[in-house]
Enzyme design. Structure first.
Site, short mmCIF file in Angstrom:
data_model
loop_
_atom_site.label_atom_id
_atom_site.label_comp_id
_atom_site.label_asym_id
_atom_site.label_seq_id
_atom_site.Cartn_x
_atom_site.Cartn_y
_atom_site.Cartn_z
N TYR A 156 52.84 -113.23 -51.28
CA TYR A 156 51.43 -113.63 -51.26
C TYR A 156 50.54 -112.45 -50.84
O TYR A 156 49.53 -112.15 -51.48
CB TYR A 156 51.26 -114.80 -50.28
CG TYR A 156 49.83 -115.25 -50.08
CD1 TYR A 156 49.22 -116.08 -51.01
CD2 TYR A 156 49.10 -114.86 -48.96
CE1 TYR A 156 47.91 -116.49 -50.84
CE2 TYR A 156 47.79 -115.26 -48.77
CZ TYR A 156 47.21 -116.08 -49.72
OH TYR A 156 45.91 -116.50 -49.54
N LYS B 18 47.50 -110.62 -52.92
CA LYS B 18 46.11 -110.59 -52.43
C LYS B 18 45.62 -109.15 -52.26
O LYS B 18 44.45 -108.86 -52.50
CB LYS B 18 46.01 -111.38 -51.12
CG LYS B 18 46.24 -112.88 -51.32
CD LYS B 18 45.05 -113.48 -52.03
CE LYS B 18 45.36 -114.73 -52.80
NZ LYS B 18 44.20 -115.28 -53.50
P1 NAP Z 1 44.36 -125.26 -52.35
O1 NAP Z 1 43.64 -126.25 -51.49
O2 NAP Z 1 45.83 -125.34 -52.47
O3 NAP Z 1 43.70 -125.29 -53.81
C1 NAP Z 1 44.18 -124.43 -54.81
C2 NAP Z 1 43.44 -124.67 -56.09
O4 NAP Z 1 43.93 -123.79 -57.11
C3 NAP Z 1 43.61 -126.08 -56.63
O5 NAP Z 1 42.43 -126.50 -57.26
C4 NAP Z 1 44.73 -125.92 -57.65
O6 NAP Z 1 44.67 -126.97 -58.58
C5 NAP Z 1 44.34 -124.56 -58.24
N1 NAP Z 1 45.39 -123.84 -58.93
C6 NAP Z 1 46.58 -123.41 -58.43
N2 NAP Z 1 47.29 -122.80 -59.38
C7 NAP Z 1 46.53 -122.81 -60.51
C8 NAP Z 1 46.71 -122.33 -61.83
N3 NAP Z 1 47.85 -121.71 -62.22
N4 NAP Z 1 45.72 -122.52 -62.73
C9 NAP Z 1 44.59 -123.16 -62.38
N5 NAP Z 1 44.35 -123.63 -61.14
C10 NAP Z 1 45.32 -123.46 -60.22
O7 NAP Z 1 44.06 -123.77 -51.86
P2 NAP Z 1 42.86 -123.15 -51.00
O8 NAP Z 1 43.28 -123.16 -49.60
O9 NAP Z 1 41.58 -123.78 -51.38
O10 NAP Z 1 42.91 -121.66 -51.53
C11 NAP Z 1 42.06 -121.21 -52.57
C12 NAP Z 1 42.10 -119.70 -52.63
O11 NAP Z 1 41.74 -119.17 -51.36
C13 NAP Z 1 43.48 -119.13 -52.95
O12 NAP Z 1 43.35 -118.00 -53.78
C14 NAP Z 1 44.01 -118.72 -51.59
O13 NAP Z 1 44.93 -117.67 -51.67
C15 NAP Z 1 42.74 -118.27 -50.92
N6 NAP Z 1 42.80 -118.31 -49.44
C16 NAP Z 1 42.88 -119.50 -48.78
C17 NAP Z 1 42.90 -119.49 -47.38
C18 NAP Z 1 42.92 -120.76 -46.58
O14 NAP Z 1 42.95 -120.66 -45.36
N7 NAP Z 1 42.88 -121.93 -47.18
C19 NAP Z 1 42.88 -118.27 -46.70
C20 NAP Z 1 42.82 -117.09 -47.41
C21 NAP Z 1 42.77 -117.12 -48.80
P3 NAP Z 1 45.96 -127.42 -59.47
O15 NAP Z 1 47.15 -127.41 -58.57
O16 NAP Z 1 45.60 -128.76 -60.02
O17 NAP Z 1 46.05 -126.39 -60.55
#
Ligand code: NAP
Length: 257
Positions: free
Chosen positions: A157, A161
């Site tokens: 991961y 990133k």
């Molecule tokens: P999440 O709640 O798991 O949501 C992920 C989203 O991405 C969902 O809408 C999922 O929908 C979609 N997705 C995953 N794989 C996909 C694909 N191949 N094609 C299209 N859509 C896809 O994650 P999150 O926490 O909101 O994270 C969102 C972003 O922020 C990510 O890039 C993550 O690395 C980054 N981030 C998050 C955090 C945190 O603390 N939450 C911290 C740092 C960075 P489907 O499964 O239906 O496709």
């Protein structure tokens, strides 16, 4: 006061939940047309319906952004429904955990395929249309994990990133002549379905390590993404903004006292 973004069309990948849904709703609030992208049809449609109920304009699109077919379907849907792509928020990502000794090549490829290859494919698919606007905006959702910090179990991961940022800096140079900016938000620990799935112990230990003593909200990230999309940010490209409540600052636990 920032110039209005009303009427601009934004594609938000990974917008069926979590940070992406927060970004989609924030852009809808300021009058953007929103293309809500996820693999889950029902979930994407539901977010688009929520936005419409709140008075916004949105369409849910099913697409896997790790595939060329998926990103082309996404770009075509934006043109079909709204006739433009002005802003791309390349946010979709996965964060499954595996220690290196247990990680398969398939685990590694899946994470890189969605988080890094998916970023490249999303940008490439939107590029012809973004170029037409003369003021295109791309906002990547990266992370503190990889570019700034490390986490046991997240080497794939973190590589994906950090890779997004290597992509971003060269892309900024390539896209500048077309008036397109590309920047990244680096979230710390943000309360989302994905993060909640890591369990209460993880959430508690993370909140304790954040100087402002709370986890972030999706609105914290959405507001940063919105800034990069504004007219006023037109001179900002190839840059990163850490939004983490100060999490990366302490040199040691003593630094938190
Ligand atoms: P999440 O709640 O798991 O949501 C992920 C989203 O991405 C969902 O809408 C999922 O929908 C979609 N997705 C995953 N794989 C996909 C694909 N191949 N094609 C299209 N859509 C896809 O994650 P999150 O926490 O909101 O994270 C969102 C972003 O922020 C990510 O890039 C993550 O690395 C980054 N981030 C998050 C955090 C945190 O603390 N939450 C911290 C740092 C960075 P489907 O499964 O239906 O496709």
């Amino acid at each position: 006061m920032f110039a209005s973004l009303a009427g601009r069309t934004v594609i938000v990948t990974g917008a069926s939940k979590g940070i992406g849904r927060g970004i989609a709703k924030r852009f809808a609030e300021v009058g953007c047309n929103v293309v809500v992208v996820a693999r889950s049809h029902d979930a994407a449609k539901m977010v688009a319906e929520d936005i419409a109920v709140a008075g916004g304009r949105a369409v849910g699109v099913t697409a896997d952004i790790s595939t060329e077919a998926g990103v082309h379907a996404m770009a075509e849907a934006a043109m079909l429904h709204f006739g433009a792509i002005d802003i791309l928020c390349a946010n979709a990502g996965i964060f499954t955990s595996a220690k290196i000794a247990d990680m398969s090549a398939a685990d590694f490829d899946e994470t890189m395929g969605i988080n890094l290859r998916g970023t490249f494919l999303s940008v490439k698919a939107c590029l012809p249309t973004l170029s037409l606007s003369g003021r295109g905006r791309i906002v990547l959702t990266s992370s503190i994990t990889g570019p700034v910090t490390g986490m046991s179990g997240w080497s794939h991961y973190g590589a994906s990133k950090a890779g997004q940022l290597g992509f971003l800096r060269s892309a900024a140079l390539e896209l500048a002549p077309a008036g397109i900016t590309i920047n990244a938000v680096l979230p710390g620990n943000i309360v989302t379905e994905g993060l909640l799935a890591l369990g209460p112990d993880y959430l508690a230990s993370m909140a304790a390590s954040i100087p402002v003593k709370r986890l972030g909200s999706v609105a914290d990230i959405a507001n940063a993404a919105l800034f990069f999309a504004t007219e006023e940010a037109s001179f900002v490209t190839g840059q990163t903004l850490i939004v983490d409540g100060g999490q990366v600052l302490p040199e040691s636990l003593a630094g938190m006292e």
